[in-house]
Design a protein around this motif. Structure first.
Motif, PDB file in Angstrom:
ATOM      1  N   SER A 509       0.815  -1.235   0.000  1.00 27.94           N
ATOM      2  CA  SER A 509       0.000   0.000   0.000  1.00 27.94           C
ATOM      3  C   SER A 509       0.837   1.268   0.000  1.00 27.94           C
ATOM      4  N   TRP A 510       2.111   1.171  -0.400  1.00 24.05           N
ATOM      5  CA  TRP A 510       2.961   2.365  -0.333  1.00 24.05           C
ATOM      6  C   TRP A 510       2.976   3.172  -1.632  1.00 24.05           C
ATOM      7  N   GLY A 511       2.339   2.646  -2.672  1.00 24.92           N
ATOM      8  CA  GLY A 511       2.501   3.231  -3.991  1.00 24.92           C
ATOM      9  C   GLY A 511       2.121   4.694  -4.095  1.00 24.92           C
ATOM     10  N   ALA A 512       0.882   5.012  -3.827  1.00 22.96           N
ATOM     11  CA  ALA A 512       0.375   6.370  -4.068  1.00 22.96           C
ATOM     12  C   ALA A 512       1.126   7.412  -3.250  1.00 22.96           C
ATOM     13  N   ALA A 513       1.322   7.120  -1.964  1.00 25.68           N
ATOM     14  CA  ALA A 513       1.977   8.095  -1.091  1.00 25.68           C
ATOM     15  C   ALA A 513       3.414   8.351  -1.540  1.00 25.68           C
ATOM     16  N   SER A 514       4.108   7.304  -1.962  1.00 25.04           N
ATOM     17  CA  SER A 514       5.521   7.434  -2.325  1.00 25.04           C
ATOM     18  C   SER A 514       5.701   8.113  -3.677  1.00 25.04           C
ATOM     19  N   ILE A 515       5.063   7.560  -4.705  1.00 26.68           N
ATOM     20  CA  ILE A 515       5.278   8.127  -6.039  1.00 26.68           C
ATOM     21  C   ILE A 515       4.557   9.476  -6.155  1.00 26.68           C
ATOM     22  N   GLY A 516       3.455   9.610  -5.423  1.00 24.74           N
ATOM     23  CA  GLY A 516       2.757  10.901  -5.396  1.00 24.74           C
ATOM     24  C   GLY A 516       3.660  11.992  -4.842  1.00 24.74           C
ATOM     25  N   SER A 517       4.458  11.646  -3.835  1.00 24.50           N
ATOM     26  CA  SER A 517       5.387  12.615  -3.248  1.00 24.50           C
ATOM     27  C   SER A 517       6.478  12.991  -4.239  1.00 24.50           C
ATOM     28  N   ALA A 518       6.927  12.025  -5.046  1.00 23.03           N
ATOM     29  CA  ALA A 518       7.963  12.319  -6.046  1.00 23.03           C
ATOM     30  C   ALA A 518       7.416  13.271  -7.112  1.00 23.03           C
ATOM     31  N   VAL A 519       6.197  13.010  -7.564  1.00 23.92           N
ATOM     32  CA  VAL A 519       5.576  13.887  -8.564  1.00 23.92           C
ATOM     33  C   VAL A 519       5.363  15.285  -7.962  1.00 23.92           C
ATOM     34  N   PHE A 520       4.954  15.303  -6.719  1.00 23.04           N
ATOM     35  CA  PHE A 520       4.753  16.579  -6.015  1.00 23.04           C
ATOM     36  C   PHE A 520       6.054  17.393  -5.978  1.00 23.04           C
ATOM     37  N   LEU A 521       7.145  16.736  -5.633  1.00 26.38           N
ATOM     38  CA  LEU A 521       8.439  17.432  -5.554  1.00 26.38           C
ATOM     39  C   LEU A 521       8.840  17.997  -6.917  1.00 26.38           C
ATOM     40  N   ALA A 522       8.654  17.195  -7.968  1.00 30.57           N
ATOM     41  CA  ALA A 522       9.006  17.659  -9.306  1.00 30.57           C
ATOM     42  C   ALA A 522       8.167  18.887  -9.665  1.00 30.57           C
ATOM     43  N   CYS A 523       6.889  18.833  -9.344  1.00 31.39           N
ATOM     44  CA  CYS A 523       5.989  19.946  -9.688  1.00 31.39           C
ATOM     45  C   CYS A 523       6.314  21.205  -8.880  1.00 31.39           C
ATOM     46  N   GLU A 524       6.688  21.004  -7.626  1.00 34.27           N
ATOM     47  CA  GLU A 524       7.105  22.165  -6.819  1.00 34.27           C
ATOM     48  C   GLU A 524       8.288  22.876  -7.477  1.00 34.27           C
ATOM     49  N   ALA A 525       9.228  22.072  -7.967  1.00 32.38           N
ATOM     50  CA  ALA A 525      10.409  22.661  -8.614  1.00 32.38           C
ATOM     51  C   ALA A 525      10.018  23.361  -9.917  1.00 32.38           C
ATOM     52  N   ILE A 526       9.065  22.794 -10.628  1.00 28.46           N
ATOM     53  CA  ILE A 526       8.606  23.441 -11.873  1.00 28.46           C
ATOM     54  C   ILE A 526       7.919  24.772 -11.551  1.00 28.46           C
ATOM     55  N   ARG A 527       7.139  24.782 -10.485  1.00 34.40           N
ATOM     56  CA  ARG A 527       6.486  26.045 -10.074  1.00 34.40           C
ATOM     57  C   ARG A 527       7.538  27.101  -9.735  1.00 34.40           C
ATOM     58  N   LYS A 528       8.600  26.636  -9.098  1.00 29.75           N
ATOM     59  CA  LYS A 528       9.674  27.565  -8.727  1.00 29.75           C
ATOM     60  C   LYS A 528      10.323  28.166  -9.973  1.00 29.75           C
ATOM     61  N   GLU A 529      10.567  27.298 -10.947  1.00 29.16           N
ATOM     62  CA  GLU A 529      11.152  27.743 -12.212  1.00 29.16           C
ATOM     63  C   GLU A 529      10.220  28.746 -12.908  1.00 29.16           C
ATOM     64  N   ALA A 531       8.028  30.606 -11.456  1.00 28.44           N
ATOM     65  CA  ALA A 531       8.030  31.841 -10.659  1.00 28.44           C
ATOM     66  C   ALA A 531       9.253  32.685 -11.002  1.00 28.44           C
ATOM     67  N   GLY A 532      10.384  32.008 -11.183  1.00 27.83           N
ATOM     68  CA  GLY A 532      11.610  32.703 -11.569  1.00 27.83           C
ATOM     69  C   GLY A 532      11.429  33.423 -12.901  1.00 27.83           C
ATOM     70  N   ARG A 533      10.822  32.712 -13.842  1.00 31.29           N
ATOM     71  CA  ARG A 533      10.601  33.323 -15.156  1.00 31.29           C
ATOM     72  C   ARG A 533       9.638  34.503 -15.051  1.00 31.29           C
ATOM     73  N   ALA A 534       8.673  34.389 -14.131  1.00 30.10           N
ATOM     74  CA  ALA A 534       7.686  35.476 -13.975  1.00 30.10           C
ATOM     75  C   ALA A 534       8.190  36.558 -13.025  1.00 30.10           C
ATOM     76  N   LYS A 535       9.377  36.297 -12.428  1.00 35.12           N
ATOM     77  CA  LYS A 535       9.993  37.218 -11.474  1.00 35.12           C
ATOM     78  C   LYS A 535       9.097  37.508 -10.264  1.00 35.12           C
ATOM     79  N   VAL A 536       8.480  36.447  -9.745  1.00 36.90           N
ATOM     80  CA  VAL A 536       7.731  36.564  -8.483  1.00 36.90           C
ATOM     81  C   VAL A 536       8.112  35.382  -7.596  1.00 36.90           C
ATOM     82  N   LYS A 537       7.678  35.448  -6.339  1.00 37.20           N
ATOM     83  CA  LYS A 537       7.906  34.315  -5.441  1.00 37.20           C
ATOM     84  C   LYS A 537       6.946  33.173  -5.801  1.00 37.20           C
ATOM     85  N   ALA A 538       7.421  31.951  -5.619  1.00 35.33           N
ATOM     86  CA  ALA A 538       6.609  30.785  -5.991  1.00 35.33           C
ATOM     87  C   ALA A 538       5.257  30.795  -5.278  1.00 35.33           C
ATOM     88  N   GLU A 539       5.240  31.285  -4.025  1.00 27.68           N
ATOM     89  CA  GLU A 539       3.986  31.301  -3.259  1.00 27.68           C
ATOM     90  C   GLU A 539       2.945  32.228  -3.892  1.00 27.68           C
TER      91      GLU A 539
END
Ligand code: MOS
Length: 730
Positions: A509-529, A531-539
């Motif tokens: 039963s570890w699948g969703a929580a584990s791989i979901g967290s990996a996808v989440f991390l990748a997406c957080e980094a994409i949001r950061k990128e 935000a950088g392009r838009a010259k604002v904070k990611a939040e």
């Protein structure tokens, strides 16, 4: 680019609660659903490959001993036969998914009836099957043990022994000392084990039905003495695994060896009978449960000791007491598992190993104690929920057990007060109700996924993670969609291929929580990128429906991407929170049964399951998981049992006609309640495992309901009509 995080601290930010797209937790359809119901999703055996040969595995008709000869010539002149292969590397015993290496194979040694000994390869499946039946094999049999009751079990080293349970039992106001038995179970996945292997002289490509490609590639490399870089495993769709496809099994190795030896593609599909007789089983269990309590219901002691079985030398021992360890209070505690070494096929992980059979016994014992104490069984459980792990002292990450018990009781219409068996009859049927808690440990695994935000404003998710019918395709599309402000239709999820970054695999039963967290991390980094392009904070970013807003301006996401796609590998690693907290899913089952006074037949009339498992990612797939689990509860309570011949050790009921899983007619309306919860320890997306929780305890609720209905107290699962009749008072 890689975004890595080790989960050392609870993540209390609950980021997914504050996103604009609003699709997390929604009841969305599976993107691959139409392919599956229309029969166009391609499963392992279904790839059409030119010149593909067919291999049929020949299995041992002797339970222990040696193969003395395989008379290849006995079949080589039969029509279409290409070869008979019995290379040592092919005769793998079933591997466990947690091992990085295939087990040692000793040439020609037989450990159980049904063990693969050779592969017959022919031009057509009929020719191969015919030749396999005619292959002359001789054995030198050795004495075998078939009955776990006949051997002295070996205690496992890691039991619990706290305080003095015997003394607690003696000094108790009320206590129970009960022995329960459960029979062996088959995984019973619909799709039989299958593989097609192709070898081009350098690279081996295998379509197979597997749960854990990340481990399976290591196992296969080890078995074949190849480098992992020489292997590509593909499992896009898996027709259920339930543990049976955690490790590679013989069809994968056999197809691979044959393809390499013959230099042609080879397909090996196990027959239904082979799946039953060769693939690992769940061990039968004998469980002694002791509970001691004060008159007010407070537990003073709890003992759970189990004898399980496995082949000599196998490490796995059904972890029967896994949740008993931390579930209820009681200072004096014994938890111990011992393994009887017998010659049946390997015992391994089957549908919630441990709790699936341990929880029903514990929960049935609690029902008997509640009756002796004259305390409502729900109340008795509520009085014994510890503040922290009763032995380790570690805190619970989150625990909605009390809420599940009370909310479930309300929805089910549980009547508090004195419970007298045989107080309700409708014609020839006795009607009764029962309750049990659910618990299943939560685990995570290391996981990597690549997320690419493409030029056209759509996203691509790639990982070798599998979807074994659980909903991985759906939830990963939702997580990426939520984080990147895209409709899930705009997220292409590619799974089940080792050319992608390594996922955690589907198991425990570890699948969703584990791989979901990996996808989440990748997406957080994409949001950061972004935000950088838009010259604002990611939040400050708001991403919704392909639009990006910064508070100052809003424009289509594609404009900000500006032809430069962003690709990030999210890498989630389990960390210190695992040790610092007890993480588990919890729940409660309520069952109403009708027991026939004359035949002892039990029908489950309705059942409610209330569960708390952290954030729900998709209400539809989560509910389906719970329903599936509850169906297995009904199976293990009433019908499921492996039967072995005591004379030669072979599994007798080796198909879905004789091994009784519940069918539609056996399943009433199942009501699922999902209790709102966020677990900052369980994963970065605050989700826990769901898959197995639904079958951890429910068979106990059914046993308790049978007693309440007709007065038959039984301690042997499954509770078939013959057992019910003989336990029923006159
Ligand atoms: Mo599960 S029985 O860990 O696939």
């Amino acid at each position: 680019m890689t975004a890595h995080m080790k989960h050392d601290q609870p993540d209390e930010r609950n980021v997914l609660d504050h996103m604009a797209q609003g699709i997390i937790g929604k009841s969305l359809d599976r993107p691959e659903g139409l392919l599956k119901v229309s029969g166009t999703a391609t499963y392992a055996a279904e790839y059409v490959i030119d010149g593909c040969l067919e291999g049929v595995i020949v299995t041992s008709t002797c339970a222990r001993g040696k193969v003395t000869s395989i008379d290849k010539q006995s079949v080589m002149s039969m029509p279409g036969v290409v070869d008979v292969i019995n290379e040592p590397r092919m005769i793998a015993r079933p591997a466990q998914g947690t091992a990085n290496e295939a087990p040692e194979h000793k040439v020609g040694e037989i450990h159980y009836w049904g063990q693969p000994v050779a592969l017959v390869v022919a031009e057509t499946i009929e020719q191969a099957r015919d030749a396999a039946k005619n292959l002359v094999i001789e054995y030198a049999p050795a004495l075998a043990e078939f009955n776990p009751e006949d051997v002295v079990p070996e205690p496992q080293p890691d039991g619990t022994n706290e305080g003095d349970l015997n003394q607690a039992m003696e000094g108790a106001d009320q206590c129970v000392d009960l022995t329960f038995t459960t029979e062996g179970h088959a995984s019973a996945a619909m799709e039989p084990h299958a593989a097609i292997a192709q070898w081009d002289g350098k690279m081996l490509t295998v379509h197979a039905s597997l749960q854990m490609l990340n481990y399976n590639i290591a196992e296969l490399a080890d078995a074949l003495k190849l480098k992992q870089s020489q292997i590509r495993l593909i499992s896009r769709y898996v027709g259920g695994g339930f543990g049976s496809k955690l490790g590679i099994s013989e069809e994968v190795v056999a197809a691979s060896v044959a393809a390499m030896v013959l230099d042609r593609p080879v397909r090996v599909v196990m027959s239904r009978q082979q799946v039953f007789q060769t693939i690992m089983r769940r061990s039968e269990t004998r469980q002694r449960v002791r509970l001691s309590a004060k008159a007010d219901g407070t537990f003073t002691g709890i003992g759970h000791e189990a004898v399980v079985s496995n082949l000599p030398g196998e490490e796995f021992a059904e972890p029967v007491t896994q949740s008993t360890d931390f579930l209820y209070a009681g200072d004096n505690r014994i938890m111990q598992i011992a393994v009887a070494r017998i010659h049946r096929m390997t015992a391994g992980s089957v549908r919630a190993p441990g709790e699936a059979v341990g929880m029903p016994a514990l929960e049935a014992a609690i029902d008997e104690l509640a009756e002796k104490l004259g305390i409502d069984p729900i109340e008795l459980r509520l009085r014994n929920l510890p503040d922290k792990h009763p032995v380790e002292g570690t805190p619970y990450s989150s625990r909605k057990l009390a809420e599940c018990l009370t909310q479930g009781a309300k929805s089910f219409g549980w009547k508090k007060g004195k419970r007298t068996p045989r107080s309700r009859r409708e014609g020839e049927w006795w009607i009764g109700t029962g309750v049990a808690s659910a618990a299943r440990v939560h685990n995570v695994g290391e996981a990597k996924a690549r997320v690419t935000l493409r030029d056209d404003g759509t996203a691509l998710v790639e990982t070798d993670m599998t979807d074994i019918g659980t909903g991985t395709y759906a939830i990963l599309g939702q997580i990426a969609g939520e984080m990147l402000g895209l409709n899930p239709d705009a997220v292409d999820v590619q799974l089940g291929d080792t050319k992608h970054p390594r996922g955690p695999g589907s198991g425990g039963s570890w699948g969703a929580a584990s791989i979901g967290s990996a996808v989440f991390l990748a997406c957080e980094a994409i949001r950061k990128e972004l935000a950088g392009r838009a010259k604002v904070k990611a939040e400050k970013l708001t991403l919704k429906d392909g639009q990006i807003g910064t508070g100052k301006f809003s424009l289509p996401l594609t404009e900000l991407i500006g032809g430069k796609s962003i690709s990030v590998i999210g890498h989630y690693e389990p960390g210190a929170v695992e040790k610092n907290f007890v993480a588990s899913g919890y729940g409660a089952f309520f069952a109403e049964v009708a027991v026939n006074h004359w035949t002892g037949e039990t029908r489950v009339r309705r059942m409610t399951g209330a569960f708390g498992f952290g954030r729900v990612l998709n209400a539809k797939t989560a509910r389906s998981q719970c329903i599936g689990g509850m169906v297995w509860c009904i199976g293990s309570a009433l019908t499921e049992a492996l039967h072995f011949d005591p004379n030669d050790g072979h599994l007798v009921n080796c198909d879905l006609a004789e091994y009784h899983v519940p069918v539609h007619r056996d399943i009433p309306d199942l009501d699922v309640i999902m209790v709102e919860e966020r677990d900052p320890v369980a994963s970065l997306i605050q989700a826990k495992g769901i898959g197995e929780l639904g079958m951890c305890g429910g068979a106990g609720a059914i046993a308790n309901a049978i007693y309440n209905a007709c007065g038959a107290r039984m301690h042997a699962f499954p509770m078939t009509p013959d057992k019910v009749l003989s336990a029923m008072p006159d």
